[in-house]
Design a protein around this motif. Structure first.
Motif, PDB file in Angstrom:
ATOM      1  N   ILE A   1      20.332  -1.347   4.544  1.00  0.00           N
ATOM      2  CA  ILE A   1      20.701  -2.054   5.787  1.00  0.00           C
ATOM      3  C   ILE A   1      20.252  -3.514   5.699  1.00  0.00           C
ATOM      4  CG2 ILE A   1      20.224  -2.189   8.273  1.00  0.00           C
ATOM      5  CD1 ILE A   1      19.890   0.891   8.226  1.00  0.00           C
ATOM      6  N   VAL A   2      21.169  -4.421   5.993  1.00  0.00           N
ATOM      7  CA  VAL A   2      20.817  -5.847   5.989  1.00  0.00           C
ATOM      8  C   VAL A   2      19.787  -6.090   7.096  1.00  0.00           C
ATOM      9  CG1 VAL A   2      21.716  -8.176   6.339  1.00  0.00           C
ATOM     10  CG2 VAL A   2      23.093  -6.478   5.141  1.00  0.00           C
ATOM     11  N   GLY A   3      18.730  -6.826   6.766  1.00  0.00           N
ATOM     12  CA  GLY A   3      17.676  -7.088   7.749  1.00  0.00           C
ATOM     13  C   GLY A   3      16.450  -6.228   7.515  1.00  0.00           C
ATOM     14  N   VAL A   4      16.625  -5.123   6.772  1.00  0.00           N
ATOM     15  CA  VAL A   4      15.460  -4.299   6.424  1.00  0.00           C
ATOM     16  C   VAL A   4      14.748  -4.962   5.250  1.00  0.00           C
ATOM     17  CG1 VAL A   4      14.715  -2.107   5.387  1.00  0.00           C
ATOM     18  CG2 VAL A   4      16.344  -2.100   7.293  1.00  0.00           C
ATOM     19  N   VAL A   5      13.453  -5.163   5.395  1.00  0.00           N
ATOM     20  CA  VAL A   5      12.661  -5.734   4.298  1.00  0.00           C
ATOM     21  C   VAL A   5      12.120  -4.590   3.422  1.00  0.00           C
ATOM     22  CG1 VAL A   5      10.640  -7.142   3.730  1.00  0.00           C
ATOM     23  CG2 VAL A   5      12.031  -7.703   5.732  1.00  0.00           C
ATOM     24  N   GLU A   6      11.601  -3.554   4.053  1.00  0.00           N
ATOM     25  CA  GLU A   6      11.081  -2.404   3.293  1.00  0.00           C
ATOM     26  C   GLU A   6      10.837  -1.255   4.255  1.00  0.00           C
ATOM     27  OE1 GLU A   6      10.968  -0.380   0.788  1.00  0.00           O
ATOM     28  OE2 GLU A   6      10.797  -2.214  -0.382  1.00  0.00           O
ATOM     29  N   SER A   7      10.924  -0.040   3.726  1.00  0.00           N
ATOM     30  CA  SER A   7      10.646   1.114   4.588  1.00  0.00           C
ATOM     31  C   SER A   7       9.313   1.741   4.195  1.00  0.00           C
ATOM     32  CB  SER A   7      11.755   2.164   4.477  1.00  0.00           C
ATOM     33  OG  SER A   7      11.362   3.198   3.610  1.00  0.00           O
ATOM     34  N   GLY A   8       8.733   2.467   5.121  1.00  0.00           N
ATOM     35  CA  GLY A   8       7.436   3.118   4.888  1.00  0.00           C
ATOM     36  C   GLY A   8       7.556   4.438   4.154  1.00  0.00           C
ATOM     37  N   LEU A   9       8.760   4.775   3.670  1.00  0.00           N
ATOM     38  CA  LEU A   9       8.901   5.983   2.843  1.00  0.00           C
ATOM     39  C   LEU A   9       8.564   5.609   1.399  1.00  0.00           C
ATOM     40  CD1 LEU A   9      12.219   7.636   4.088  1.00  0.00           C
ATOM     41  CD2 LEU A   9       9.971   8.714   4.021  1.00  0.00           C
ATOM     42  N   PHE A  10       7.588   6.270   0.829  1.00  0.00           N
ATOM     43  CA  PHE A  10       7.196   6.050  -0.561  1.00  0.00           C
ATOM     44  C   PHE A  10       7.587   7.318  -1.316  1.00  0.00           C
ATOM     45  CE2 PHE A  10       3.887   2.465  -0.652  1.00  0.00           C
ATOM     46  CZ  PHE A  10       4.304   1.925   0.546  1.00  0.00           C
ATOM     47  N   VAL A  11       8.711   7.237  -2.011  1.00  0.00           N
ATOM     48  CA  VAL A  11       9.274   8.432  -2.660  1.00  0.00           C
ATOM     49  C   VAL A  11       9.045   8.337  -4.173  1.00  0.00           C
ATOM     50  CG1 VAL A  11      11.392   9.752  -3.062  1.00  0.00           C
ATOM     51  CG2 VAL A  11      11.009   8.653  -0.844  1.00  0.00           C
ATOM     52  N   GLY A  12       8.419   9.370  -4.717  1.00  0.00           N
ATOM     53  CA  GLY A  12       8.192   9.413  -6.170  1.00  0.00           C
ATOM     54  C   GLY A  12       7.218   8.356  -6.666  1.00  0.00           C
ATOM     55  N   MET A  13       6.340   7.885  -5.809  1.00  0.00           N
ATOM     56  CA  MET A  13       5.402   6.825  -6.229  1.00  0.00           C
ATOM     57  C   MET A  13       3.987   7.350  -6.455  1.00  0.00           C
ATOM     58  SD  MET A  13       6.627   3.570  -3.968  1.00  0.00           S
ATOM     59  CE  MET A  13       6.739   2.270  -5.170  1.00  0.00           C
ATOM     60  N   ALA A  14       3.521   8.225  -5.564  1.00  0.00           N
ATOM     61  CA  ALA A  14       2.130   8.709  -5.701  1.00  0.00           C
ATOM     62  C   ALA A  14       2.046   9.676  -6.874  1.00  0.00           C
ATOM     63  CB  ALA A  14       1.691   9.394  -4.415  1.00  0.00           C
ATOM     64  N   THR A  15       1.002   9.515  -7.670  1.00  0.00           N
ATOM     65  CA  THR A  15       0.765  10.431  -8.796  1.00  0.00           C
ATOM     66  C   THR A  15      -0.292  11.472  -8.456  1.00  0.00           C
ATOM     67  OG1 THR A  15      -0.818   8.839  -9.661  1.00  0.00           O
ATOM     68  CG2 THR A  15       1.415   8.746 -10.567  1.00  0.00           C
ATOM     69  N   ASP A  16      -1.214  11.090  -7.561  1.00  0.00           N
ATOM     70  CA  ASP A  16      -2.344  11.967  -7.204  1.00  0.00           C
ATOM     71  C   ASP A  16      -2.643  11.808  -5.714  1.00  0.00           C
ATOM     72  OD1 ASP A  16      -2.739  10.561  -9.877  1.00  0.00           O
ATOM     73  OD2 ASP A  16      -4.259  12.120 -10.126  1.00  0.00           O
ATOM     74  N   ALA A  17      -3.222  12.837  -5.132  1.00  0.00           N
ATOM     75  CA  ALA A  17      -3.768  12.707  -3.772  1.00  0.00           C
ATOM     76  C   ALA A  17      -5.134  13.386  -3.746  1.00  0.00           C
ATOM     77  CB  ALA A  17      -2.829  13.337  -2.752  1.00  0.00           C
ATOM     78  N   ILE A  18      -6.101  12.671  -3.193  1.00  0.00           N
ATOM     79  CA  ILE A  18      -7.435  13.232  -3.008  1.00  0.00           C
ATOM     80  C   ILE A  18      -7.555  13.507  -1.512  1.00  0.00           C
ATOM     81  CG2 ILE A  18      -9.901  12.919  -3.360  1.00  0.00           C
ATOM     82  CD1 ILE A  18      -8.191  12.717  -5.956  1.00  0.00           C
ATOM     83  N   VAL A  19      -7.614  14.796  -1.166  1.00  0.00           N
ATOM     84  CA  VAL A  19      -7.561  15.194   0.239  1.00  0.00           C
ATOM     85  C   VAL A  19      -8.837  15.970   0.580  1.00  0.00           C
ATOM     86  CG1 VAL A  19      -6.254  16.518   1.935  1.00  0.00           C
ATOM     87  CG2 VAL A  19      -5.047  15.307   0.114  1.00  0.00           C
ATOM     88  N   ALA A  20      -9.554  15.493   1.591  1.00  0.00           N
ATOM     89  CA  ALA A  20     -10.812  16.149   1.960  1.00  0.00           C
ATOM     90  C   ALA A  20     -10.679  16.804   3.327  1.00  0.00           C
ATOM     91  CB  ALA A  20     -11.950  15.127   1.967  1.00  0.00           C
ATOM     92  N   GLY A  21     -11.308  17.965   3.472  1.00  0.00           N
ATOM     93  CA  GLY A  21     -11.271  18.691   4.739  1.00  0.00           C
ATOM     94  C   GLY A  21     -12.335  19.774   4.745  1.00  0.00           C
ATOM     95  N   GLY A  22     -12.209  20.675   5.712  1.00  0.00           N
ATOM     96  CA  GLY A  22     -13.208  21.729   5.891  1.00  0.00           C
ATOM     97  C   GLY A  22     -13.381  22.608   4.663  1.00  0.00           C
ATOM     98  N   GLU A  23     -12.356  22.678   3.826  1.00  0.00           N
ATOM     99  CA  GLU A  23     -12.456  23.533   2.637  1.00  0.00           C
ATOM    100  C   GLU A  23     -12.888  22.777   1.394  1.00  0.00           C
ATOM    101  OE1 GLU A  23      -8.823  25.735   2.391  1.00  0.00           O
ATOM    102  OE2 GLU A  23      -9.128  26.590   4.379  1.00  0.00           O
ATOM    103  N   GLY A  24     -13.301  21.535   1.558  1.00  0.00           N
ATOM    104  CA  GLY A  24     -13.780  20.743   0.424  1.00  0.00           C
ATOM    105  C   GLY A  24     -12.804  19.656   0.046  1.00  0.00           C
ATOM    106  N   ILE A  25     -12.950  19.166  -1.185  1.00  0.00           N
ATOM    107  CA  ILE A  25     -12.099  18.066  -1.660  1.00  0.00           C
ATOM    108  C   ILE A  25     -11.093  18.638  -2.655  1.00  0.00           C
ATOM    109  CG2 ILE A  25     -12.046  15.868  -2.895  1.00  0.00           C
ATOM    110  CD1 ILE A  25     -14.939  15.413  -2.007  1.00  0.00           C
TER     111      ILE A  25
END
Ligand SMILES: O=C[C@H](O)[C@H](O)[C@H](O)COP(=O)(O)O
Length: 229
Positions: free
Chosen positions: A198-222
């Motif tokens: 779309i003309v006028g869009v600079v960038e979208s907040g969808l990051f598809v196929g970019m992250a290689t890893d996620a470190i997620v912490a919660g009640g069950e640990g990391i």
């Protein structure tokens, strides 16, 4: 334990992934701020690295901690970027980012990174993107209403982000952010392509196929997640 404590745990874990001599991308937001804090500590302990910040706020924090900053003029590639996210899709590690308004610089840095590690508390994990959060889209201020109408033709409702005083929120790049409510996003790659065309869009907040890893912490640990796992 609070969400903030889980964010800190994930950040501390990821900060240990930085090695001597690396070019590091520094993300933006409350979780990324814990990463920068931990890297400031590691820098004082003698770790040698240079960093590219993804926002003015992160730049200020890093400089305050004595972290050496660099630019894409000096380094074509970033070895490792550590950043937060607003939603992380289980399995694909596709993301929604930008609730903090830094999505454009974050995406430029992510696109030049060999590895993009996302740090988060476990409330950010979702089965489908768009389940919990709006999708931020950065647009030029000129003609934003026309751009919003084009986004609405894709099935989203787009509202310009405002500050508490009612004025438009302006990104570090001088653009506006449209927060878009889509029904649950079943094909993130396609929606990303449609929004970006779309003309006028600079960038979208969808990051598809970019992250290689996620470190997620919660009640069950990391948990250290990789694509497909
Ligand atoms: O624009 C902001 C960034 O995409 C943040 O990384 C994202 O909003 C997550 O922020 P937080 O760690 O504060 O939840």
């Amino acid at each position: 334990m609070s969400a903030s404590e889980y964010k800190r745990q994930a950040a501390e874990f990821a900060a240990e992934m930085v090695e001597d001599g690396m070019v590091v991308g520094l993300g933006t937001g409350s979780t990324a701020a814990f990463v920068v804090e931990a890297l400031g500590r590691r820098h004082k302990e003698g770790l040698r690295f240079v960093a590219i910040p993804t926002s003015v706020a992160t730049e200020k924090q890093a400089l305050g901690l004595g972290i050496h900053l660099t630019t894409f003029g000096e380094h074509a590639r970033v070895n490792l970027t550590i950043d937060g996210a607003d939603e992380i899709q289980r399995g694909t590690l596709n993301l929604i980012k930008g609730l903090g308004g830094a999505l454009l610089r974050e995406k430029i840095v992510a696109a030049s990174s060999d590895r993009l590690v996302i740090v988060a508390d476990d409330t950010k994990l979702v089965d489908h993107l768009g389940m919990k959060t709006l999708l931020p889209v950065e647009v030029t201020s000129f003609g934003w209403e026309a751009t919003a109408r084009q986004i609405e033709r894709l099935g989203g409702q787009a509202s310009p982000r405002r500050n508490r005083d009612g004025a438009f929120f302006v990104s570090d790049g001088g653009n506006l952010i449209l927060d878009c409510r889509f029904p649950v996003i079943s094909d993130a790659k396609r929606l990303e392509q449609e929004i970006r065309s779309i003309v006028g869009v600079v960038e979208s907040g969808l990051f598809v196929g970019m992250a290689t890893d996620a470190i997620v912490a919660g009640g069950e640990g990391i948990a250290h997640l990789t694509v497909g796992a």
